[in-house]
Design a protein around this motif. Structure first.
Motif, PDB file in Angstrom:
ATOM      1  N   PRO A 271      25.973  89.295   9.242  1.00  0.00           N
ATOM      2  CA  PRO A 271      26.903  87.938   9.393  1.00  0.00           C
ATOM      3  C   PRO A 271      26.862  87.327   8.110  1.00  0.00           C
ATOM      4  O   PRO A 271      27.611  86.540   7.802  1.00  0.00           O
ATOM      5  N   PHE A 272      25.791  87.216   7.413  1.00  0.00           N
ATOM      6  CA  PHE A 272      25.486  86.590   6.173  1.00  0.00           C
ATOM      7  C   PHE A 272      24.518  86.985   5.314  1.00  0.00           C
ATOM      8  O   PHE A 272      24.029  88.106   5.647  1.00  0.00           O
ATOM      9  N   ALA A 273      24.471  86.593   4.031  1.00  0.00           N
ATOM     10  CA  ALA A 273      23.592  87.262   3.021  1.00  0.00           C
ATOM     11  C   ALA A 273      23.348  86.074   2.269  1.00  0.00           C
ATOM     12  O   ALA A 273      24.045  85.142   1.859  1.00  0.00           O
ATOM     13  N   ARG A 274      22.049  86.134   1.676  1.00  0.00           N
ATOM     14  CA  ARG A 274      21.509  85.082   0.786  1.00  0.00           C
ATOM     15  C   ARG A 274      21.674  85.471  -0.553  1.00  0.00           C
ATOM     16  O   ARG A 274      21.156  86.294  -1.269  1.00  0.00           O
ATOM     17  N   VAL A 275      22.481  84.524  -1.230  1.00  0.00           N
ATOM     18  CA  VAL A 275      23.054  84.800  -2.457  1.00  0.00           C
ATOM     19  C   VAL A 275      22.452  83.764  -3.482  1.00  0.00           C
ATOM     20  O   VAL A 275      22.321  82.667  -3.087  1.00  0.00           O
ATOM     21  N   ILE A 276      22.074  84.462  -4.711  1.00  0.00           N
ATOM     22  CA  ILE A 276      21.661  83.656  -5.592  1.00  0.00           C
ATOM     23  C   ILE A 276      22.337  83.955  -7.106  1.00  0.00           C
ATOM     24  O   ILE A 276      22.211  85.410  -7.395  1.00  0.00           O
TER      25      ILE A 276
ATOM     26  N   ASP B  59      47.492  92.060  35.040  1.00  0.00           N
ATOM     27  CA  ASP B  59      47.258  92.183  36.505  1.00  0.00           C
ATOM     28  C   ASP B  59      45.925  92.917  36.537  1.00  0.00           C
ATOM     29  O   ASP B  59      45.435  93.375  37.347  1.00  0.00           O
ATOM     30  N   ILE B  60      45.762  93.714  35.316  1.00  0.00           N
ATOM     31  CA  ILE B  60      44.615  94.939  35.394  1.00  0.00           C
ATOM     32  C   ILE B  60      43.632  94.436  34.309  1.00  0.00           C
ATOM     33  O   ILE B  60      43.675  94.270  33.094  1.00  0.00           O
ATOM     34  N   PRO B  61      42.544  94.076  34.936  1.00  0.00           N
ATOM     35  CA  PRO B  61      41.238  93.568  34.096  1.00  0.00           C
ATOM     36  C   PRO B  61      40.552  94.558  33.352  1.00  0.00           C
ATOM     37  O   PRO B  61      40.527  95.935  33.817  1.00  0.00           O
ATOM     38  N   ARG B  62      40.432  94.376  31.977  1.00  0.00           N
ATOM     39  CA  ARG B  62      40.073  95.611  31.079  1.00  0.00           C
ATOM     40  C   ARG B  62      38.973  94.827  30.096  1.00  0.00           C
ATOM     41  O   ARG B  62      39.024  93.864  29.485  1.00  0.00           O
ATOM     42  N   PRO B  63      37.837  95.485  29.906  1.00  0.00           N
ATOM     43  CA  PRO B  63      36.569  94.996  29.410  1.00  0.00           C
ATOM     44  C   PRO B  63      36.688  95.259  28.094  1.00  0.00           C
ATOM     45  O   PRO B  63      37.555  96.068  27.789  1.00  0.00           O
ATOM     46  N   SER B  64      36.389  94.761  27.094  1.00  0.00           N
ATOM     47  CA  SER B  64      35.988  94.815  25.576  1.00  0.00           C
ATOM     48  C   SER B  64      34.659  95.513  25.400  1.00  0.00           C
ATOM     49  O   SER B  64      33.622  94.781  25.898  1.00  0.00           O
ATOM     50  N   TYR B  65      34.499  96.095  24.024  1.00  0.00           N
ATOM     51  CA  TYR B  65      33.173  96.336  23.643  1.00  0.00           C
ATOM     52  C   TYR B  65      32.826  95.037  22.613  1.00  0.00           C
ATOM     53  O   TYR B  65      33.601  94.356  22.019  1.00  0.00           O
ATOM     54  N   HIS B  66      31.444  94.624  23.029  1.00  0.00           N
ATOM     55  CA  HIS B  66      31.083  93.427  22.277  1.00  0.00           C
ATOM     56  C   HIS B  66      29.490  93.793  22.050  1.00  0.00           C
ATOM     57  O   HIS B  66      28.645  94.412  22.812  1.00  0.00           O
ATOM     58  N   THR B  67      29.081  93.131  20.824  1.00  0.00           N
ATOM     59  CA  THR B  67      27.683  93.130  20.329  1.00  0.00           C
ATOM     60  C   THR B  67      27.230  91.858  20.587  1.00  0.00           C
ATOM     61  O   THR B  67      27.732  90.795  20.539  1.00  0.00           O
ATOM     62  N   ALA B  68      25.816  91.829  20.843  1.00  0.00           N
ATOM     63  CA  ALA B  68      24.991  90.390  21.205  1.00  0.00           C
ATOM     64  C   ALA B  68      25.153  89.691  19.925  1.00  0.00           C
ATOM     65  O   ALA B  68      25.371  90.152  18.922  1.00  0.00           O
ATOM     66  N   ASP B  69      24.877  88.566  20.097  1.00  0.00           N
ATOM     67  CA  ASP B  69      24.969  87.482  18.918  1.00  0.00           C
ATOM     68  C   ASP B  69      23.795  87.822  17.981  1.00  0.00           C
ATOM     69  O   ASP B  69      22.560  88.296  18.589  1.00  0.00           O
ATOM     70  N   ILE B  70      23.997  87.788  16.692  1.00  0.00           N
ATOM     71  CA  ILE B  70      23.022  88.432  15.770  1.00  0.00           C
ATOM     72  C   ILE B  70      22.327  87.033  15.253  1.00  0.00           C
ATOM     73  O   ILE B  70      22.946  86.129  14.312  1.00  0.00           O
ATOM     74  N   PRO B  71      21.178  87.098  15.247  1.00  0.00           N
ATOM     75  CA  PRO B  71      20.472  85.827  14.411  1.00  0.00           C
ATOM     76  C   PRO B  71      20.452  86.032  12.907  1.00  0.00           C
ATOM     77  O   PRO B  71      20.404  87.206  12.584  1.00  0.00           O
ATOM     78  N   VAL B  72      20.720  84.879  12.360  1.00  0.00           N
ATOM     79  CA  VAL B  72      20.784  85.327  10.835  1.00  0.00           C
ATOM     80  C   VAL B  72      19.540  85.929  10.300  1.00  0.00           C
ATOM     81  O   VAL B  72      19.927  86.669   9.387  1.00  0.00           O
ATOM     82  N   ASP B  73      18.429  85.636  10.626  1.00  0.00           N
ATOM     83  CA  ASP B  73      17.248  86.093   9.996  1.00  0.00           C
ATOM     84  C   ASP B  73      17.055  87.491  10.262  1.00  0.00           C
ATOM     85  O   ASP B  73      15.925  88.159   9.975  1.00  0.00           O
ATOM     86  N   SER B  74      17.765  88.092  11.205  1.00  0.00           N
ATOM     87  CA  SER B  74      17.367  89.514  11.516  1.00  0.00           C
ATOM     88  C   SER B  74      18.173  90.381  11.068  1.00  0.00           C
ATOM     89  O   SER B  74      17.508  91.698  10.892  1.00  0.00           O
ATOM     90  N   ARG B  75      19.441  90.168  10.408  1.00  0.00           N
ATOM     91  CA  ARG B  75      20.126  91.174   9.797  1.00  0.00           C
ATOM     92  C   ARG B  75      20.708  90.527   8.547  1.00  0.00           C
ATOM     93  O   ARG B  75      22.017  89.921   8.759  1.00  0.00           O
TER      94      ARG B  75
END
Length: 477
Positions: free
Chosen positions: A381-386, A331-347
């Protein structure tokens, strides 16, 4: 040089060996065949020495001392005595007691190390003057060397500082001999300032132009001409480090030997300063006090590298995704902490993994697990692996969870990393400013051409075959 000369049995061979190794009067301990120091001006005119002016033939003096030592040893053994332990009042042992009684900076270390004066042991292990084994707590001195009491004090202080400043444990994949030489330059400079004993004239490593430089900085200078500096002598002799680096064990009280040496140096410094026993070079005080700081865990160092490229994302509160605590109080609304969606090529970052036969599967697993934990902690979120061995195998973008446990490694042949680097840097889906982490054991080609910012992750004790431009991290076994 000493090892080489023992196998030469022709005068011209010995002469040419001395020429090739640039022997001089101060660095030649083998005889009068050195350049410019002959005792004969032709067969009819021997060089004369004026003893009233302090002149003497140091080669004949060294020969007479060695001969007297051999005769005394033979007589003692024939009489049933142990010559090695017969004389407890040798200049070496008197010098060691002086540190315990009069020099608190190094007195704690001096009380721990046993003085071994064994001519046969030194001959067998090619110890020309002195060497130290921190693991065994033993300091080896060659009793056939004609040093004075003050000169032995200098030699002992030199070896004690090797142990107290942890030079045996700070090599971290560097060339052991060049690292030993770099440490020698630093120590001898400090002892020259401290005026502890008298520096022997027999070719010790001392250069006033290197004052205030750390051992690591001097090591980098030595790398610029390895062939030249590899000919320098330590107290042990040519191409033999006086830091005997064996496996580590524990002190008898359960304290590690490394911890004991650190503690002894720190306590010695505090007592030395508080009792007004004299000034200490600033560089030496800085190194001793740095020993009191706990070492950074191996996995913290590369984590800091990640911090540079992946700053924490700003989080915001949103009611779009309710907090988990709301389930208990619907009955008590509680927000959560959230980060924006991360583009793969930015991080993202690149991972080039050496999967050759020389890389142990356990080492690869440990390194991959570390990379996964860093990625998750920094919201990557992702790493480019070789994967690289004889050829490069691109695995595309992989999530941290897959890196940690579900990656199938191909190959296991030889080691060539450059094709993997080239494939990663030329990939259209890899950012131009993306950093690259290279995981290897160091058994790779002699040069890598890397345009992106990069770092290396190696097993402890391994080293690269070239001077790295990027950071180098070591993970424990």
């Amino acid at each position: 040089m000493f090892i080489a000369c023992k196998t030469l049995n022709d005068e011209m061979e010995i002469y040419n060996a001395l020429l090739n190794n640039e022997m001089t009067g101060t660095s030649n301990p083998f005889g009068t065949a050195g350049i410019g120091i002959c005792d004969m001006k032709g067969l009819e005119h021997p060089v004369s020495y004026d003893e009233t002016k302090g002149q003497f033939n140091r080669f004949t003096k060294a020969f007479s001392i060695s001969l007297a030592h051999s005769v005394s040893q033979a007589v003692s053994e024939a009489g049933g005595d142990s010559y090695d332990n017969a004389d407890c009042n040798t200049p070496c042992k008197k010098a060691a007691r002086w540190f315990i009684d009069h020099y608190p900076l190094l007195g704690g270390l001096a009380s721990h190390f046993a003085i071994i004066e064994d001519y046969r042991y030194c001959l067998q292990h090619d110890i020309q003057i002195a060497a130290i084994d921190v693991t065994l707590g033993e300091l080896y001195l060659n009793p056939a060397v004609s040093f004075s009491y003050e000169e032995w004090k200098f030699v002992l202080a030199h070896e004690y500082l090797h142990a107290g400043l942890m030079h045996h444990a700070r090599c971290n994949g560097m060339d052991h001999y060049l690292w030993n030489i770099a440490c020698d330059f630093v120590i001898n400079g400090w002892l020259h300032e401290l005026q502890v004993g008298v520096m022997p004239v027999n070719g010790l490593l001392y250069d006033p132009t290197l004052k205030n430089l750390s051992a690591e900085s001097i090591y980098d200078l030595l790398l610029t001409d390895m062939k030249k500096y590899a000919k320098l002598n330590t107290l042990r002799g040519y191409h033999k480090g006086d830091i005997i680096n064996t496996s580590f064990n524990s002190h008898k009280d359960g304290v590690t030997l490394d911890d004991f040496c650190c503690s002894a140096m720190q306590q010695g410094l505090e007592y030395h300063v508080s009792s007004g026993r004299g000034l200490i070079p600033a560089g030496l005080m800085e190194e001793i006090r740095a020993l009191s700081m706990p070492p950074i865990p191996w996995d913290v160092a590369p984590a800091k590298w990640f911090d540079i490229y992946f700053a924490p994302l700003e989080k915001h509160r949103t009611y779009y995704r309710p907090s988990r605590r709301q389930a208990s109080t619907p009955d008590i609304p509680r927000p959560s902490y959230h980060t924006a969606d991360i583009p793969v090529d930015s991080r993202t970052f690149g991972v080039v993994i050496d999967t050759s036969g020389s890389m142990d599967a356990q080492e690869i697993g440990k390194a991959l697990g570390s990379v996964a934990s860093y990625s998750i902690a920094h919201d990557v979120p992702f790493a480019r692996v070789i994967f690289c061995d004889a050829a490069a195998y691109g695995a595309g973008y992989i999530s941290p969870e897959d890196i940690a446990g579900r990656v199938c490694i191909k190959g296991r042949g030889g080691t060539v990393l450059q094709p993997g680097i080239d494939a990663l840097e030329s990939a259209k889906d890899f950012p131009a400013d993306g950093p690259i982490l290279i995981i290897t054991d160091g058994e790779i080609e002699d040069h890598l051409d890397i345009k992106h910012e990069h770092a290396y992750l190696l097993p402890k004790g391994a080293r690269l075959p070239y001077k790295a431009k990027g950071e180098v991290f070591y993970f424990d076994d």
